[in-house]
Design an enzyme around this catalytic site. Structure first.
Site, PDB file in Angstrom:
ATOM      1  N   CYS A 126      14.542  24.859   2.802  1.00 55.24           N
ATOM      2  CA  CYS A 126      13.661  25.588   1.878  1.00 55.24           C
ATOM      3  C   CYS A 126      12.790  24.584   1.108  1.00 55.24           C
ATOM      4  O   CYS A 126      12.869  23.384   1.333  1.00 55.24           O
ATOM      5  CB  CYS A 126      14.486  26.401   0.895  1.00 55.24           C
ATOM      6  SG  CYS A 126      15.697  27.474   1.687  1.00 55.24           S
ATOM      7  N   MET A 127      11.995  25.084   0.174  1.00 53.47           N
ATOM      8  CA  MET A 127      11.105  24.185  -0.571  1.00 53.47           C
ATOM      9  C   MET A 127      11.906  23.215  -1.465  1.00 53.47           C
ATOM     10  O   MET A 127      11.534  22.054  -1.619  1.00 53.47           O
ATOM     11  CB  MET A 127      10.133  24.989  -1.439  1.00 53.47           C
ATOM     12  CG  MET A 127       9.051  24.125  -2.062  1.00 53.47           C
ATOM     13  SD  MET A 127       7.937  25.030  -3.144  1.00 53.47           S
ATOM     14  CE  MET A 127       6.968  25.943  -1.986  1.00 53.47           C
ATOM     15  N   ASP A 128      13.016  23.696  -2.017  1.00 55.70           N
ATOM     16  CA  ASP A 128      13.750  22.889  -3.000  1.00 55.70           C
ATOM     17  C   ASP A 128      15.198  22.611  -2.620  1.00 55.70           C
ATOM     18  O   ASP A 128      15.877  21.881  -3.341  1.00 55.70           O
ATOM     19  CB  ASP A 128      13.770  23.615  -4.360  1.00 55.70           C
ATOM     20  CG  ASP A 128      12.437  24.250  -4.660  1.00 55.70           C
ATOM     21  OD1 ASP A 128      11.456  23.499  -4.759  1.00 55.70           O
ATOM     22  OD2 ASP A 128      12.368  25.486  -4.736  1.00 55.70           O
ATOM     23  N   TYR A 177      16.138  31.426   5.147  1.00 57.67           N
ATOM     24  CA  TYR A 177      15.014  32.221   5.671  1.00 57.67           C
ATOM     25  C   TYR A 177      15.114  32.379   7.181  1.00 57.67           C
ATOM     26  O   TYR A 177      15.470  31.424   7.880  1.00 57.67           O
ATOM     27  CB  TYR A 177      13.698  31.508   5.356  1.00 57.67           C
ATOM     28  CG  TYR A 177      13.375  31.427   3.884  1.00 57.67           C
ATOM     29  CD1 TYR A 177      13.143  32.570   3.121  1.00 57.67           C
ATOM     30  CD2 TYR A 177      13.279  30.177   3.260  1.00 57.67           C
ATOM     31  CE1 TYR A 177      12.838  32.475   1.776  1.00 57.67           C
ATOM     32  CE2 TYR A 177      12.959  30.073   1.917  1.00 57.67           C
ATOM     33  CZ  TYR A 177      12.740  31.225   1.173  1.00 57.67           C
ATOM     34  OH  TYR A 177      12.437  31.126  -0.151  1.00 57.67           O
ATOM     35  N   HIS A 210      -5.936  -7.258  13.254  1.00 60.21           N
ATOM     36  CA  HIS A 210      -4.674  -6.514  13.182  1.00 60.21           C
ATOM     37  C   HIS A 210      -4.211  -6.196  14.595  1.00 60.21           C
ATOM     38  O   HIS A 210      -4.994  -5.736  15.424  1.00 60.21           O
ATOM     39  CB  HIS A 210      -4.901  -5.225  12.384  1.00 60.21           C
ATOM     40  CG  HIS A 210      -3.648  -4.478  12.059  1.00 60.21           C
ATOM     41  ND1 HIS A 210      -2.547  -5.068  11.491  1.00 60.21           N
ATOM     42  CD2 HIS A 210      -3.318  -3.171  12.227  1.00 60.21           C
ATOM     43  CE1 HIS A 210      -1.593  -4.154  11.307  1.00 60.21           C
ATOM     44  NE2 HIS A 210      -2.039  -3.002  11.748  1.00 60.21           N
ATOM     45  N   ARG A 239       0.929 -10.735   6.952  1.00 60.72           N
ATOM     46  CA  ARG A 239       0.935  -9.544   6.091  1.00 60.72           C
ATOM     47  C   ARG A 239       2.234  -8.781   6.380  1.00 60.72           C
ATOM     48  O   ARG A 239       2.380  -8.127   7.407  1.00 60.72           O
ATOM     49  CB  ARG A 239      -0.297  -8.687   6.399  1.00 60.72           C
ATOM     50  CG  ARG A 239      -1.605  -9.482   6.286  1.00 60.72           C
ATOM     51  CD  ARG A 239      -2.827  -8.601   6.516  1.00 60.72           C
ATOM     52  NE  ARG A 239      -2.841  -7.959   7.802  1.00 60.72           N
ATOM     53  CZ  ARG A 239      -3.338  -8.491   8.927  1.00 60.72           C
ATOM     54  NH1 ARG A 239      -3.903  -9.687   8.913  1.00 60.72           N
ATOM     55  NH2 ARG A 239      -3.299  -7.814  10.061  1.00 60.72           N
ATOM     56  N   LYS A 258       0.843  -1.197   0.000  1.00 64.30           N
ATOM     57  CA  LYS A 258       0.000   0.000   0.000  1.00 64.30           C
ATOM     58  C   LYS A 258       0.880   1.250   0.000  1.00 64.30           C
ATOM     59  O   LYS A 258       2.086   1.164   0.256  1.00 64.30           O
ATOM     60  CB  LYS A 258      -0.936  -0.019   1.214  1.00 64.30           C
ATOM     61  CG  LYS A 258      -0.250  -0.011   2.552  1.00 64.30           C
ATOM     62  CD  LYS A 258      -1.233  -0.396   3.653  1.00 64.30           C
ATOM     63  CE  LYS A 258      -0.551  -0.629   4.967  1.00 64.30           C
ATOM     64  NZ  LYS A 258      -0.863   0.318   6.005  1.00 64.30           N
ATOM     65  N   ARG A 283      -9.997   0.317  15.066  1.00 67.23           N
ATOM     66  CA  ARG A 283      -9.893   1.089  13.828  1.00 67.23           C
ATOM     67  C   ARG A 283     -11.006   0.664  12.892  1.00 67.23           C
ATOM     68  O   ARG A 283     -11.872   1.424  12.547  1.00 67.23           O
ATOM     69  CB  ARG A 283      -8.510   0.892  13.216  1.00 67.23           C
ATOM     70  CG  ARG A 283      -8.254   1.741  12.001  1.00 67.23           C
ATOM     71  CD  ARG A 283      -6.792   1.694  11.576  1.00 67.23           C
ATOM     72  NE  ARG A 283      -6.340   0.372  11.149  1.00 67.23           N
ATOM     73  CZ  ARG A 283      -5.119   0.124  10.678  1.00 67.23           C
ATOM     74  NH1 ARG A 283      -4.238   1.104  10.602  1.00 67.23           N
ATOM     75  NH2 ARG A 283      -4.776  -1.094  10.307  1.00 67.23           N
TER      76      ARG A 283
HETATM   77  C1  LIG Z   1      -4.151  -4.358   8.291  1.00 68.52           C
HETATM   78  C2  LIG Z   1      -2.684  -4.268   8.086  1.00 68.52           C
HETATM   79  N1  LIG Z   1      -1.973  -5.383   7.959  1.00 68.52           N
HETATM   80  C3  LIG Z   1      -0.636  -5.373   7.776  1.00 68.52           C
HETATM   81  C4  LIG Z   1       0.056  -4.180   7.706  1.00 68.52           C
HETATM   82  C5  LIG Z   1       1.548  -4.207   7.533  1.00 68.52           C
HETATM   83  O1  LIG Z   1       2.163  -3.792   8.714  1.00 68.52           O
HETATM   84  P1  LIG Z   1       3.743  -3.770   8.845  1.00 68.52           P
HETATM   85  O2  LIG Z   1       4.214  -2.749   7.873  1.00 68.52           O
HETATM   86  O3  LIG Z   1       3.972  -3.364  10.249  1.00 68.52           O
HETATM   87  O4  LIG Z   1       4.230  -5.123   8.505  1.00 68.52           O
HETATM   88  C6  LIG Z   1      -0.638  -2.982   7.844  1.00 68.52           C
HETATM   89  C7  LIG Z   1       0.098  -1.719   7.805  1.00 68.52           C
HETATM   90  O5  LIG Z   1      -0.169  -0.757   8.424  1.00 68.52           O
HETATM   91  C8  LIG Z   1      -2.049  -3.027   8.040  1.00 68.52           C
HETATM   92  O6  LIG Z   1      -2.755  -1.905   8.174  1.00 68.52           O
END
Ligand SMILES: Cc1ncc(COP(=O)(O)O)c(C=O)c1O
Length: 374
Positions: free
Chosen positions: A312-314, A266, A164, A220, A40, A135
């Site tokens: 700065c920005m850049d 700045y 989770h 995961r 993600k 969540r």
């Molecule tokens: C539902 C869920 N599973 C797995 C993960 C992966 O977590 P991690 O990067 O700590 O392995 C996330 C990440 O936030 C998550 O939201």
């Protein structure tokens, strides 16, 4: 490699490191257990397609993302790989997920009924159970029962059930054990629904690395795949070797000597005490290198030098102890001549977690992929 950008700052992404890290996990979860590569947020800022490809080459079984948009993007590149969306999609978008053969996270009975009105083909779903993160997810056995019975007369097909963990990376046992116990209670109570074909999964990187015996059918794997430890505790306790995949490179674009009492950038927040060599680095808050990084350091010629004056920005300025030529390499995150600035160092300076760092370096900074071909 053909360079497709003109600027003097870029992120190097080492795909061999991704493969190495994924292999660490796959060794611990061999088939039939499954490992999700969590890609993600554009693979935590590393590049979703490239990372997914490397992870799959190294044995990842499936992909996980947060958004429907992210999943649709990956589906175009990976027509056959199972992809799970961890966030909530809108019920009216269920047909988009079904059409792309994506797995969707569900946890509301109303959602099930609504989505079913839009669907004219089966949709694969994973039930999310909230065991203490608060969540998303169902919160009680009654809710689970209502949702699962509602689902029976719909086009939704239960493919997985998961939860989770909120504290798997911490030296905390109360919530962790509560979550694990609650999850097991659901699995036992609803065993008629959670048949052999339903994948049960619980662990993120920290859970997967620390508690392999309690992780059911799949894990995961996110942060660890990028070569970053979920916490120092996980690193020290598990000693699983990981290689960071992300480094941030630049070059000095200007260098000059300033006089005592001259100020930099700045707001005159830095005043030279003596004659000082000052270099300019073309990276700034417009790239995600935020102003709070004033006072942090970068590597030039293998040595740490402080960032002086406002970012700065850049661009930002760095105080050197000698003249270097224009174009001298600057390592902002990574290794140079045996010295290193880690993502964790940046996170510590910003009082945040390493996850945020590659995510915050935005797409204005080109990603350059190394070891693309296995
Ligand atoms: C539902 C869920 N599973 C797995 C993960 C992966 O977590 P991690 O990067 O700590 O392995 C996330 C990440 O936030 C998550 O939201």
């Amino acid at each position: 490699m053909m360079q497709s950008f003109y600027r003097d700052t870029w992120a190097d992404i080492d795909l061999d490191a991704i493969r190495f890290n994924m292999k660490q996990m796959k060794e611990r979860y061999p088939s039939p257990k499954k490992v999700y590569a969590v890609v993600k947020a554009n693979a935590y800022g590393h590049g979703d397609v490239e990372v997914a490809q490397a992870a799959l080459e190294a044995g990842a079984d499936q992909l996980a993302v947060a958004l429907l948009d992210e999943a649709v993007h990956l589906r175009k590149q990976f027509p056959e790989v199972p992809i799970l969306i961890l966030g909530r999609i809108r019920p009216e978008q269920a047909p988009v997920a079904a059409e792309h053969n994506l797995m969707v996270t569900i946890f509301q009975s109303e959602w099930v009924l609504k989505a079913d009105q839009y669907l004219n083909e089966p949709l694969q779903v994973h039930l999310k159970i909230d065991t203490g993160m608060n969540r998303q997810g169902i919160k009680s056995a009654d809710e689970a029962y209502a949702l699962l019975t509602t689902m029976k007369s719909t086009s939704l097909v239960l493919k997985g059930v998961y939860s989770h963990l909120a504290t798997a990376d911490e030296d905390e046992r109360l919530l962790l054990e509560t979550q694990m116990t609650r999850f097991q209670q659901y699995i036992t109570e609803f065993q008629d629904y959670f048949t052999e074909e339903v994948e049960v999964h619980l662990g993120n990187s920290a859970g997967a690395m620390r508690f392999p015996e309690s992780m059911y059918d799949a894990v995961r794997f996110g942060i660890g795949m990028y070569g970053l430890y979920p916490s120092d505790l996980v690193r020290d306790e598990t000693k699983i070797p990981l290689k960071p995949a992300f480094s941030l490179q630049s070059r000095l674009i200007h260098i000059k000597q300033i006089e005592p009492n001259e100020t930099i950038s700045y707001g005159t927040t830095y005043t030279a005490q003596e004659k000082e060599w000052i270099g300019t680095v073309p990276l700034g808050y417009g790239d995600g290198w935020i102003r709070k990084l004033q006072g942090f350091h970068v590597l030039v010629n293998g040595k740490k030098y402080p960032i002086v004056g406002r970012v700065c920005m850049d661009q930002f300025m760095v105080k050197l102890d000698q003249q270097f030529p224009v174009d001298t390499p600057v390592v902002i995150i990574g290794e140079q001549q045996g010295n290193v600035v880690t993502t964790d160092d940046v996170a510590r300076h910003l009082e945040t977690i390493n996850y945020e760092i590659p995510c915050m370096i935005n797409q204005r900074v080109p990603r350059v992929y190394h070891n693309v071909n296995k």
